[in-house]
Write an enzyme that holds these catalytic residues in place. Structure first.
Site, short mmCIF file in Angstrom:
data_model
loop_
_atom_site.label_atom_id
_atom_site.label_comp_id
_atom_site.label_asym_id
_atom_site.label_seq_id
_atom_site.Cartn_x
_atom_site.Cartn_y
_atom_site.Cartn_z
N ASP A 1 0.81 -1.25 -0.11
CA ASP A 1 -0.05 0.02 0.02
C ASP A 1 0.74 1.34 -0.10
O ASP A 1 1.85 1.34 0.73
CB ASP A 1 -0.83 0.12 1.36
CG ASP A 1 -1.73 1.33 1.41
OD1 ASP A 1 -2.49 1.55 0.55
OD2 ASP A 1 -1.12 1.97 2.28
N GLU B 1 1.31 -0.44 -5.23
CA GLU B 1 0.28 0.45 -5.23
C GLU B 1 0.92 1.97 -5.74
O GLU B 1 0.97 2.61 -4.84
CB GLU B 1 -0.82 0.54 -4.34
CG GLU B 1 -1.80 1.34 -4.72
CD GLU B 1 -2.44 2.26 -3.35
OE1 GLU B 1 -3.79 2.62 -3.21
OE2 GLU B 1 -1.57 2.43 -2.28
#
Length: 464
Positions: free
Chosen positions: A120, A175
């Protein structure tokens, strides 16, 4: 997602307080292990959404102020705080921070047998500006300069090296919205070592089109550009809808298409309304063109496969700690009287077709047509010919599509009755290409392309 323990439920799992703990909200650690083992027994790979880009600023139950200072695991002063997320930022040059985070990677791999990670907030890690207020154009000066956090980049390389050394078959996904070059290239070649990156511009493009443009103003070239804008040999995960779009303050893809009529007109006992008809057909087209053209992997956000209505929300002060929208209504697709089953049937057969022909593992598609006036997109990939008619109202007979010299049959048709379509194409028809050059292809064939009420997709075709 949201497996690593977090005190604040409304953070959607991104304000981590206990990095080595599985969240108690969903069950015990042993039950998580059972979940992973059961998935493995079914041939399902399980990836963990790992959050090493920042941490909760909680000092009572988190890492913040762990030794009484603000610099134990994080940068001291303003550099150690993410202004937008209101969280702490790791000091990746610290030996103890590296030991902590790399141990965390190994822990989840070995203790719970996860098959890899989706990292993330990689964009926030890669740059000192954390991507805030930045519009990445692709110019290399944006990626190579003093704005790059080399310590964070080195940590990501170490994390990928550790993951793939311990478990060579593991998968890591970044990401990253910036498009950092070589992030998905091997470390031995100077890359970041990730296997895939998320194609984050794609879901944003679909939402932008639905929010800002009339149907007849959709730009075919811009759609194709967004779906194909990736570097050669850097694999991307394409998706039509993400959790960011489905959160409170926004709406799911289906809800943008059909909005309040989903409450009243999704029954098969009522006639199609223009809104529901358009929404169902476009929802199928958006998913298929994203799947076929957008990358080397496809991500389905839970519920998108059947057009989940509304949005997601978690208990917080702003909604009086309500759990009402902290849900997915999977029962909708099991109700034979509701049209959600049509969208789900299409998703099932779309994925079965990919399993059969493997377009995600094939080279990038050859786009032979993106006609602005006719609103037609056509491309070839993995021996399949995909043809999309995005025009709001026009149908076409004997429309010429460039291809190779083959005989074609319809293998997927969004206008089929089992997908909520109007069944206007004859699936027993063979389509023969001829040695007539068209749009840079050596041969071509003639097909009929129909709109639905507003638009319709016709059909990937398969070579004999």
């Amino acid at each position: 997602m949201a497996i690593m323990e977090h005190a604040y439920y409304a953070s959607f799992g991104y304000q981590i307080t206990s990095f080595f703990a599985a969240s108690s909200r969903y069950g015990t650690p042993e039950e998580l292990k059972e979940l992973v083992d059961t998935a493995h027994s079914m041939g399902i790979i399980v990836l963990l959404d790992v959050v090493h880009s920042h941490a909760s600023k909680n000092s009572a139950d988190g890492l913040n102020m762990f030794d009484g200072t603000d610099s134990c695991y994080f940068h001291s002063g303003p550099r150690g705080t993410h202004d937008l997320w209101d969280s702490r930022l790791f000091a990746y040059s610290s030996w103890e921070v590296l030991r902590f985070l790399l141990s965390n990677i190994r822990w989840w791999l070995e203790e719970y047998r996860f098959d890899g990670f989706r990292f993330d907030g990689v964009t926030s890690m890669l740059y000192h500006h954390h991507g805030m207020g930045q519009g990445f154009s692709g110019d290399y000066s944006e990626y190579f300069g003093l704005q790059v956090d080399e310590d964070a980049l080195t940590y990501l390389m170490l994390a990928n090296h550790l993951t793939h050394t311990l478990y060579p078959d593991s998968i890591t996904i970044a990401e990253d919205v910036s498009g950092m070059p070589a992030l998905c290239s091997p470390i031995s070649q100077g890359g970041g070592g990730f296997d895939y990156r998320l194609a984050m511009a794609i879901p944003d493009k679909w939402i932008q089109l639905l929010k800002e443009f009339k149907d007849e103003d959709w730009n075919m070239g811009n759609i194709v550009y967004t779906l194909t804008n990736r570097r050669y040999l850097e694999k991307c995960i394409a998706y039509a809808e993400s959790h960011d779009q489905a959160l409170v303050g926004d709406k799911t893809l289906a809800f943008w298409l059909m909005d309040a009529e989903m409450y009243t007109n999704m029954s098969v006992l009522t006639p199609f309304t223009p809104v529901i008809d358009r929404g169902i057909q476009l929802h199928k087209m958006i998913r298929l063109i994203t799947h076929g053209l957008g990358g080397e992997g496809y991500l389905n956000f839970m519920g998108n496969e059947f057009g989940h209505p509304e949005w997601l929300d978690f208990p917080r002060k702003g909604n009086n700690e309500s759990y009402h929208y902290a849900r997915r209504q999977f029962h909708l697709t099991d109700d034979d009287l509701l049209r959600y089953k049509f969208l789900n049937n299409f998703d099932r057969d779309m994925n079965r077709l990919e399993e059969r022909f493997g377009w995600l593992s094939a080279p990038q598609a050859h786009v032979s047509e993106k006609h602005e006036g006719n609103k037609i997109i056509a491309f070839e990939r993995a021996g399949l010919l995909f043809i999309f008619n995005f025009h709001p109202s026009k149908s076409y007979t004997d429309y010429r599509i460039g291809t190779a010299l083959y005989t074609f049959k319809i293998v997927l048709d969004s206008d089929a009755a089992e997908y909520g379509g109007h069944q206007r194409l004859d699936h027993s028809t063979d389509f023969f290409s001829e040695a007539f050059e068209h749009n840079g292809r050596p041969c071509s064939l003639l097909v009929s392309l129909i709109p639905l009420l507003v638009r319709s997709l016709t059909l990937p075709m398969l070579t004999d």
